[in-house]
Design a protein around this motif. Structure first.
Motif, PDB file in Angstrom:
ATOM      1  N   VAL A  41       0.819  -1.212   0.000  1.00 47.62           N
ATOM      2  CA  VAL A  41       0.000   0.000   0.000  1.00 47.62           C
ATOM      3  C   VAL A  41       0.850   1.258   0.000  1.00 47.62           C
ATOM      4  CG1 VAL A  41      -1.979  -1.093   1.124  1.00 47.62           C
ATOM      5  CG2 VAL A  41      -0.202  -0.014   2.528  1.00 47.62           C
ATOM      6  N   ALA A  42       2.160   1.117   0.237  1.00 47.00           N
ATOM      7  CA  ALA A  42       3.070   2.260   0.128  1.00 47.00           C
ATOM      8  C   ALA A  42       3.369   2.495  -1.348  1.00 47.00           C
ATOM      9  CB  ALA A  42       4.364   1.990   0.886  1.00 47.00           C
ATOM     10  N   PRO A  43       3.019   3.645  -1.885  1.00 45.02           N
ATOM     11  CA  PRO A  43       3.214   3.897  -3.312  1.00 45.02           C
ATOM     12  C   PRO A  43       4.655   3.638  -3.756  1.00 45.02           C
ATOM     13  CG  PRO A  43       1.926   5.657  -2.321  1.00 45.02           C
ATOM     14  CD  PRO A  43       2.429   4.798  -1.193  1.00 45.02           C
ATOM     15  N   ALA A  44       4.792   2.864  -4.822  1.00 47.58           N
ATOM     16  CA  ALA A  44       6.083   2.590  -5.466  1.00 47.58           C
ATOM     17  C   ALA A  44       6.989   1.656  -4.670  1.00 47.58           C
ATOM     18  CB  ALA A  44       6.835   3.891  -5.765  1.00 47.58           C
ATOM     19  N   TRP A  45       6.531   1.154  -3.514  1.00 51.35           N
ATOM     20  CA  TRP A  45       7.366   0.259  -2.720  1.00 51.35           C
ATOM     21  C   TRP A  45       6.838  -1.166  -2.781  1.00 51.35           C
ATOM     22  CZ3 TRP A  45       8.976   2.781   2.604  1.00 51.35           C
ATOM     23  CH2 TRP A  45       9.922   3.789   2.347  1.00 51.35           C
ATOM     24  N   LYS A  46       7.730  -2.093  -3.107  1.00 52.57           N
ATOM     25  CA  LYS A  46       7.432  -3.513  -3.007  1.00 52.57           C
ATOM     26  C   LYS A  46       7.818  -4.009  -1.616  1.00 52.57           C
ATOM     27  CE  LYS A  46       8.227  -4.234  -7.968  1.00 52.57           C
ATOM     28  NZ  LYS A  46       6.795  -4.372  -8.299  1.00 52.57           N
ATOM     29  N   VAL A  47       7.526  -5.262  -1.348  1.00 48.80           N
ATOM     30  CA  VAL A  47       7.843  -5.826  -0.038  1.00 48.80           C
ATOM     31  C   VAL A  47       9.328  -5.662   0.275  1.00 48.80           C
ATOM     32  CG1 VAL A  47       8.059  -8.012   1.231  1.00 48.80           C
ATOM     33  CG2 VAL A  47       5.914  -7.447   0.056  1.00 48.80           C
ATOM     34  N   ARG A  48      10.205  -5.920  -0.709  1.00 48.39           N
ATOM     35  CA  ARG A  48      11.635  -5.803  -0.440  1.00 48.39           C
ATOM     36  C   ARG A  48      12.031  -4.349  -0.127  1.00 48.39           C
ATOM     37  NH1 ARG A  48      14.933  -8.321  -3.046  1.00 48.39           N
ATOM     38  NH2 ARG A  48      13.617  -9.727  -4.260  1.00 48.39           N
ATOM     39  N   ASP A  49      11.295  -3.391  -0.688  1.00 50.17           N
ATOM     40  CA  ASP A  49      11.583  -1.987  -0.402  1.00 50.17           C
ATOM     41  C   ASP A  49      11.195  -1.626   1.032  1.00 50.17           C
ATOM     42  OD1 ASP A  49      12.429  -1.496  -3.094  1.00 50.17           O
ATOM     43  OD2 ASP A  49      10.325  -1.418  -3.687  1.00 50.17           O
ATOM     44  N   VAL A  50      10.044  -2.121   1.464  1.00 50.93           N
ATOM     45  CA  VAL A  50       9.608  -1.862   2.841  1.00 50.93           C
ATOM     46  C   VAL A  50      10.583  -2.503   3.824  1.00 50.93           C
ATOM     47  CG1 VAL A  50       7.774  -2.198   4.536  1.00 50.93           C
ATOM     48  CG2 VAL A  50       7.182  -1.657   2.168  1.00 50.93           C
ATOM     49  N   ALA A  51      11.011  -3.734   3.530  1.00 56.37           N
ATOM     50  CA  ALA A  51      11.998  -4.394   4.390  1.00 56.37           C
ATOM     51  C   ALA A  51      13.303  -3.603   4.412  1.00 56.37           C
ATOM     52  CB  ALA A  51      12.239  -5.817   3.912  1.00 56.37           C
ATOM     53  N   GLY A  52      13.738  -3.121   3.252  1.00 53.09           N
ATOM     54  CA  GLY A  52      14.948  -2.302   3.188  1.00 53.09           C
ATOM     55  C   GLY A  52      14.800  -1.020   3.992  1.00 53.09           C
ATOM     56  N   HIS A  53      13.618  -0.419   3.926  1.00 53.26           N
ATOM     57  CA  HIS A  53      13.356   0.805   4.692  1.00 53.26           C
ATOM     58  C   HIS A  53      13.427   0.525   6.193  1.00 53.26           C
ATOM     59  CE1 HIS A  53      11.599   4.586   5.923  1.00 53.26           C
ATOM     60  NE2 HIS A  53      10.589   3.954   6.502  1.00 53.26           N
ATOM     61  N   VAL A 247      -5.539   4.609   7.631  1.00 49.67           N
ATOM     62  CA  VAL A 247      -6.040   5.987   7.595  1.00 49.67           C
ATOM     63  C   VAL A 247      -4.929   6.962   7.979  1.00 49.67           C
ATOM     64  CG1 VAL A 247      -7.627   7.634   8.671  1.00 49.67           C
ATOM     65  CG2 VAL A 247      -8.431   5.334   8.062  1.00 49.67           C
ATOM     66  N   PHE A 248      -4.168   6.635   9.028  1.00 44.70           N
ATOM     67  CA  PHE A 248      -3.194   7.574   9.581  1.00 44.70           C
ATOM     68  C   PHE A 248      -1.808   7.463   8.964  1.00 44.70           C
ATOM     69  CE2 PHE A 248      -6.091   6.852  13.389  1.00 44.70           C
ATOM     70  CZ  PHE A 248      -6.919   7.912  13.053  1.00 44.70           C
ATOM     71  N   THR A 249      -1.643   6.534   7.991  1.00 48.07           N
ATOM     72  CA  THR A 249      -0.326   6.371   7.348  1.00 48.07           C
ATOM     73  C   THR A 249      -0.424   6.476   5.830  1.00 48.07           C
ATOM     74  OG1 THR A 249      -0.531   3.942   7.293  1.00 48.07           O
ATOM     75  CG2 THR A 249       0.530   4.927   9.238  1.00 48.07           C
ATOM     76  N   LYS A 250      -1.466   7.100   5.342  1.00 52.50           N
ATOM     77  CA  LYS A 250      -1.670   7.317   3.905  1.00 52.50           C
ATOM     78  C   LYS A 250      -1.756   5.996   3.141  1.00 52.50           C
ATOM     79  CE  LYS A 250       1.686  10.246   2.889  1.00 52.50           C
ATOM     80  NZ  LYS A 250       2.455  11.325   2.218  1.00 52.50           N
ATOM     81  N   GLY A 251      -2.354   4.987   3.782  1.00 48.91           N
ATOM     82  CA  GLY A 251      -2.476   3.686   3.159  1.00 48.91           C
ATOM     83  C   GLY A 251      -3.837   3.414   2.561  1.00 48.91           C
ATOM     84  N   ILE A 252      -4.707   4.438   2.517  1.00 50.83           N
ATOM     85  CA  ILE A 252      -6.038   4.281   1.961  1.00 50.83           C
ATOM     86  C   ILE A 252      -6.546   5.653   1.540  1.00 50.83           C
ATOM     87  CG2 ILE A 252      -7.179   4.510   4.214  1.00 50.83           C
ATOM     88  CD1 ILE A 252      -9.276   2.494   3.235  1.00 50.83           C
ATOM     89  N   ASP A 253      -7.299   5.689   0.459  1.00 56.65           N
ATOM     90  CA  ASP A 253      -7.889   6.939   0.001  1.00 56.65           C
ATOM     91  C   ASP A 253      -8.863   7.466   1.055  1.00 56.65           C
ATOM     92  OD1 ASP A 253      -8.619   8.813  -2.404  1.00 56.65           O
ATOM     93  OD2 ASP A 253     -10.538   8.068  -1.644  1.00 56.65           O
ATOM     94  N   ARG A 254      -8.831   8.767   1.283  1.00 50.69           N
ATOM     95  CA  ARG A 254      -9.657   9.370   2.335  1.00 50.69           C
ATOM     96  C   ARG A 254     -11.143   9.111   2.111  1.00 50.69           C
ATOM     97  NH1 ARG A 254      -7.779  14.987   2.661  1.00 50.69           N
ATOM     98  NH2 ARG A 254      -5.975  14.015   3.636  1.00 50.69           N
ATOM     99  N   ARG A 255     -11.594   9.174   0.868  1.00 47.79           N
ATOM    100  CA  ARG A 255     -13.011   8.942   0.589  1.00 47.79           C
ATOM    101  C   ARG A 255     -13.401   7.500   0.878  1.00 47.79           C
ATOM    102  NH1 ARG A 255     -12.827  11.221  -5.411  1.00 47.79           N
ATOM    103  NH2 ARG A 255     -10.839  10.128  -5.181  1.00 47.79           N
TER     104      ARG A 255
END
Length: 281
Positions: A41-53, A247-255
């Motif tokens: 759900v993080a734009p442009a990040w795959k699982v390996r990117d989140v793990a790297g982060h 909601v609080f981590t920009k993981g879903i559209d507000r609407r």
């Protein structure tokens, strides 16, 4: 659900970092090779990117805060400057650590997480933190808030991986409620430009056994959390706990978040809750 009114006490959660990171190591070890390249759900990040982060941020925190290693000097002149700096550092870290093989990344992560937990547990929670919690509008923070912020980072990025790989989440009251409580501490700052009559209250309920109730009150000095009140809130918002972290981590559209939540009373005030972003960048 926690039936007490939340937001009034410090969040003393340093020992939970070790537990959340143990869950992370176990999760990474069981991922199939193809799952490392799934989108999150993080734009442009795959699982390996989140793990790297996650690896980058824990190493960066140890280097800067524990070891006082400041390699580059950054002059920040505005809140946007903080966002720009964090986004750049995050991008640089992901670029490097996404290249690691899973076994290498996991081995380094295990060592880094153990040192991080040791460090946070050693801190005086009521001493000044090196870094302020900017998304809560603080120019200076105490260690307990910075450590709670660290817990939200470790928890929600791990949850992004679990969500992407269809793994069970770690939504237990002991681990998830402090994350939600920390997120919601940013509400007074999110409401800073809203000026209804003094005494106006807004109630947020996060529904589920990990959630709770927060009462936000307008005072002479601005918005802050309040204890139980006989006055009816002018707006009441109910968000399912399964949705709240997104909601609080920009993981879903507000609407979409609004469509799956409940809002009673003053809609303009209630919708302001969904403008809270408890991350930088």
């Amino acid at each position: 659900m926690n039936e007490e009114v939340c937001g009034l006490e410090p969040i003393l959660c340093a020992p939970l970092l070790r537990r959340v990171d143990a869950e992370l190591i176990g999760l990474l070890r069981e991922l199939r090779p193809d799952e490392w390249d799934l989108s999150t759900v993080a734009p442009a990040w795959k699982v390996r990117d989140v793990a790297g982060h996650l690896l980058d941020t824990v190493l960066r925190k140890l280097s800067l805060v524990r070891d006082h290693c400041f390699v580059e000097n950054s002059t920040i002149r505005s809140p946007q400057g903080v966002v720009d700096l964090v986004n750049r550092l995050n991008h640089e870290g992901v670029t490097v650590y996404r290249r690691l093989s899973p076994p290498v990344l996991i081995e380094i992560m295990e060592t880094a997480c153990r040192q991080s937990a040791d460090f946070h547990e050693s801190l005086d929670p009521f001493a000044p933190a090196v870094f302020n919690v900017s998304w809560a509008g603080e120019s200076a923070s105490l260690n307990w808030f910075d450590t709670a912020r660290e817990l939200t980072e470790r928890w929600h990025h791990q949850q992004q991986i679990r969500f992407a790989t269809n793994r069970p989440g770690i939504m237990t009251p002991e681990l998830y409620h402090p994350v939600l409580d920390c997120f919601v501490r940013g509400l007074p700052y999110a409401f800073r430009d809203v000026e209804p009559p003094f005494g106006t209250t807004v109630q947020l309920e996060i529904a589920g056994n990990c959630g709770g109730t927060w009462l936000l009150k307008r005072r002479d000095s601005g918005w802050g959390f309040a204890g139980p009140s006989e006055t009816m809130p002018v707006a009441r918002v109910v968000i399912p706990q399964e949705l709240a972290w997104r909601v609080f981590t920009k993981g879903i559209d507000r609407r979409e978040a609004l469509a799956h939540s409940s809002l009673e009373g003053d809609r303009n005030l209630g919708e302001r809750v969904f403008h809270l972003t408890a991350i930088v960048g």
